[in-house]
Design a protein around this motif. Sequence first.
Motif, mmCIF file in Angstrom:
data_model
loop_
_atom_site.group_PDB
_atom_site.id
_atom_site.type_symbol
_atom_site.label_atom_id
_atom_site.label_comp_id
_atom_site.label_asym_id
_atom_site.label_seq_id
_atom_site.Cartn_x
_atom_site.Cartn_y
_atom_site.Cartn_z
ATOM 1 N N GLY A 111 -39.724 21.978 -48.710
ATOM 2 C CA GLY A 111 -39.377 21.972 -47.178
ATOM 3 C C GLY A 111 -38.190 21.445 -46.671
ATOM 4 N N PHE A 112 -37.256 21.987 -47.298
ATOM 5 C CA PHE A 112 -35.792 21.329 -46.719
ATOM 6 C C PHE A 112 -34.864 22.572 -47.133
ATOM 7 C CE2 PHE A 112 -35.902 20.296 -51.378
ATOM 8 C CZ PHE A 112 -34.753 20.508 -51.691
ATOM 9 N N ARG A 113 -33.642 22.594 -46.188
ATOM 10 C CA ARG A 113 -32.817 23.489 -46.761
ATOM 11 C C ARG A 113 -31.568 22.714 -47.210
ATOM 12 N NH1 ARG A 113 -33.518 23.918 -41.470
ATOM 13 N NH2 ARG A 113 -31.276 23.158 -40.769
ATOM 14 N N GLU A 114 -30.844 23.412 -48.092
ATOM 15 C CA GLU A 114 -29.655 22.343 -48.773
ATOM 16 C C GLU A 114 -28.462 22.146 -47.717
ATOM 17 O OE1 GLU A 114 -29.611 24.467 -53.302
ATOM 18 O OE2 GLU A 114 -28.732 25.635 -51.598
ATOM 19 N N GLY A 115 -28.264 20.767 -47.857
ATOM 20 C CA GLY A 115 -27.393 20.348 -46.946
ATOM 21 C C GLY A 115 -27.885 19.700 -45.585
ATOM 22 N N GLN A 116 -29.431 19.617 -45.661
ATOM 23 C CA GLN A 116 -29.781 19.359 -44.281
ATOM 24 C C GLN A 116 -29.881 17.960 -44.105
ATOM 25 O OE1 GLN A 116 -33.913 20.881 -44.142
ATOM 26 N NE2 GLN A 116 -34.709 19.231 -42.470
ATOM 27 N N ARG A 218 -30.439 22.256 -54.395
ATOM 28 C CA ARG A 218 -31.667 22.222 -54.925
ATOM 29 C C ARG A 218 -31.522 22.300 -56.368
ATOM 30 N NH1 ARG A 218 -33.911 25.900 -52.258
ATOM 31 N NH2 ARG A 218 -33.753 27.556 -53.819
ATOM 32 N N GLN A 219 -32.058 21.649 -57.333
ATOM 33 C CA GLN A 219 -32.199 21.426 -58.797
ATOM 34 C C GLN A 219 -33.315 22.496 -59.365
ATOM 35 O OE1 GLN A 219 -29.294 20.148 -60.377
ATOM 36 N NE2 GLN A 219 -28.716 19.556 -58.044
ATOM 37 N N VAL A 220 -34.235 22.533 -58.630
ATOM 38 C CA VAL A 220 -35.415 23.393 -59.318
ATOM 39 C C VAL A 220 -36.106 24.408 -58.259
ATOM 40 C CG1 VAL A 220 -37.705 23.172 -60.192
ATOM 41 C CG2 VAL A 220 -35.997 21.444 -60.427
ATOM 42 N N ASP A 221 -36.153 25.489 -58.476
ATOM 43 C CA ASP A 221 -36.558 26.717 -57.713
ATOM 44 C C ASP A 221 -38.326 26.747 -57.931
ATOM 45 O OD1 ASP A 221 -34.249 27.384 -56.889
ATOM 46 O OD2 ASP A 221 -33.999 28.697 -58.673
ATOM 47 N N PRO A 222 -38.800 26.937 -56.498
ATOM 48 C CA PRO A 222 -40.304 27.068 -56.413
ATOM 49 C C PRO A 222 -40.906 27.773 -57.659
ATOM 50 C CG PRO A 222 -39.377 27.181 -54.200
ATOM 51 C CD PRO A 222 -38.403 27.247 -55.266
ATOM 52 N N GLY A 223 -41.986 27.604 -58.163
ATOM 53 C CA GLY A 223 -42.660 28.229 -59.138
ATOM 54 C C GLY A 223 -42.691 27.732 -60.720
ATOM 55 N N ASN A 224 -41.598 26.935 -60.644
ATOM 56 C CA ASN A 224 -41.288 26.343 -61.946
ATOM 57 C C ASN A 224 -42.195 24.902 -62.265
ATOM 58 O OD1 ASN A 224 -38.753 27.489 -63.283
ATOM 59 N ND2 ASN A 224 -38.198 27.206 -61.110
ATOM 60 N N MET A 225 -42.161 24.659 -63.311
ATOM 61 C CA MET A 225 -43.068 23.679 -63.764
ATOM 62 C C MET A 225 -42.001 22.299 -63.715
ATOM 63 S SD MET A 225 -46.319 24.128 -64.299
ATOM 64 C CE MET A 225 -46.842 22.697 -65.141
ATOM 65 N N VAL A 226 -42.448 21.233 -63.208
ATOM 66 C CA VAL A 226 -41.583 19.959 -63.026
ATOM 67 C C VAL A 226 -42.363 18.899 -63.723
ATOM 68 C CG1 VAL A 226 -40.693 20.706 -61.021
ATOM 69 C CG2 VAL A 226 -42.589 19.529 -60.881
ATOM 70 N N HIS A 227 -41.779 17.953 -63.972
ATOM 71 C CA HIS A 227 -42.234 16.943 -64.816
ATOM 72 C C HIS A 227 -41.505 15.473 -64.460
ATOM 73 C CE1 HIS A 227 -43.981 19.642 -67.818
ATOM 74 N NE2 HIS A 227 -42.822 20.332 -67.652
ATOM 75 N N ALA A 228 -42.401 14.527 -64.714
ATOM 76 C CA ALA A 228 -41.941 13.110 -64.131
ATOM 77 C C ALA A 228 -40.547 12.741 -64.864
ATOM 78 C CB ALA A 228 -43.144 12.112 -64.120
ATOM 79 N N SER A 229 -40.608 13.139 -66.103
ATOM 80 C CA SER A 229 -39.710 12.878 -67.024
ATOM 81 C C SER A 229 -38.208 13.556 -67.083
ATOM 82 C CB SER A 229 -40.069 12.969 -68.450
ATOM 83 O OG SER A 229 -40.499 14.350 -68.744
ATOM 84 N N ASP A 230 -38.120 14.598 -65.938
ATOM 85 C CA ASP A 230 -36.990 15.530 -65.800
ATOM 86 C C ASP A 230 -35.718 14.780 -65.496
ATOM 87 O OD1 ASP A 230 -38.571 17.619 -66.498
ATOM 88 O OD2 ASP A 230 -38.754 18.171 -64.146
ATOM 89 N N SER A 231 -34.709 14.681 -65.937
ATOM 90 C CA SER A 231 -33.559 14.050 -65.834
ATOM 91 C C SER A 231 -32.756 14.507 -64.490
ATOM 92 C CB SER A 231 -32.600 14.109 -66.792
ATOM 93 O OG SER A 231 -31.992 15.453 -67.228
ATOM 94 N N ASN A 232 -32.789 15.740 -64.047
ATOM 95 C CA ASN A 232 -31.852 16.185 -63.108
ATOM 96 C C ASN A 232 -32.685 15.953 -61.593
ATOM 97 O OD1 ASN A 232 -29.916 17.336 -64.653
ATOM 98 N ND2 ASN A 232 -30.891 19.220 -64.891
ATOM 99 N N GLY A 233 -34.039 15.819 -61.601
ATOM 100 C CA GLY A 233 -34.566 15.550 -60.204
ATOM 101 C C GLY A 233 -34.901 16.928 -59.607
#
Length: 433
Positions: A111-116, A218-233
């Motif tokens: 729900g955001f734009r990069e640099g917003q 943005r480090q992750v694009d929609p559609g990917n699986m994300v995990h609480a343990s991801d280092s990049n966030g």
Amino acid sequence: MNDTLPPQAEATDESRLKATWRAHWRIWLALVVVIAIIAGVIAWAVLSAPANAPAAKGRGGFDPKARPLPVVAAPARKGNIDVRIDALGTVTPRNMVVVHSRVDGQLLGVGFREGQEVKKGEMLAQIDPRPFEVQLTQALGQMARDQAQLKNAQVDLERYRTLLTQDSISKQQVDTQEALVRQYQGAVQSDQGAIDNAKLQITYARIVAPISGRVGLRQVDPGNMVHASDSNGLVTITQVQPITVIYPVPEDNVPRIVKRVQSGQEVAVEAFDRSGKNKLATGRLLTFDNQIDTATGTVKLKAEFPNQDAALFPNQFVNVRMAVETRQDVTLVPSAAIQRGAPGTFVFLVKQDQSVGMTPVKLGATEGENTEVQSGVDPGNLVVVDGADKLRDGSKVELVDPNARRAGQATPPKGPPGADKAGDQSRRRKGGG
């Protein structure tokens, strides 16, 4: 007799002629070299002579008829000046957060734009909440079952207590039923925890901004699986309004800084660009570290800037200038009047006879276009601020700036007694009366 010389005599004469010719050639070569050296010395002396050096010098080393050099002069004055400390600093965000997902799942959207610029609590991303909704439904069903069993066990307990008063059952049966009731009560509490956990997971599936600030890439694009343990966030948020600058200063300046802070006065801090010429922002000293770095002999300070125009950017290199002391009622001259050379630091002082004197000075603090002079110049003395590159000690000058002419009434250095009258009489004699 045979007048013909023997061959040995002819060879001897020829060698003598050659030797004589070599000796003459060396003499002429030496003369040419000497003449060349003399010509070079004369040329160097002519080319290196000062532009305004007169051909015929009069009394005092200068031709009285030499044309005065045009200069701009300004008077020294009394005033206040701030003592400043210069340092190299790095811009750091007031707060910085790497936004991570607290649950595992598929990223449905952002729900955001990069640099917003985002506000605290604003939605950033949405993770698929359906697995957590299913867990909530299961927890609600388990709780309904356990509540029903608890209610039945409580009814049986009341019945057993009634029978116990009639001495119809044993005390052991009542105790067993009470334990069963407590067991079902614990199960209901556990079910409530499972419900709350499922609701919390649903809440975590909606990722919101923990602070207000500017989002990065943005480090992750929609559609990917994300995990609480991801280092990049998912993204990084930096608070840049206000923003801070961290910079080290030598430990020798710590007492003055502490004294200024303890006096209750706000310590002004200015940030300049890499060249040190363009001022980016003005702020205040926020705090300083509680210990000195023994490796560098410095202490770190932190200044805060409003940064409403976003002139400061995180990790930007800046030149910092901080005022730590204000000196009252000191002698100030324009910084352009300060000259540096073999005699050291000096100024060209305009004398009463419209000549200049090379006067050594001791400098103090510098602020903008003004410099403190601790000795060598008195308030009211005229100093050359423009055109000093062609001047020599004793050069005649002409004040060409109208402002400088008006300032010419300022008090010049005092000369010998009667110098004014002698000068006036000399000018009258030259002018014919």
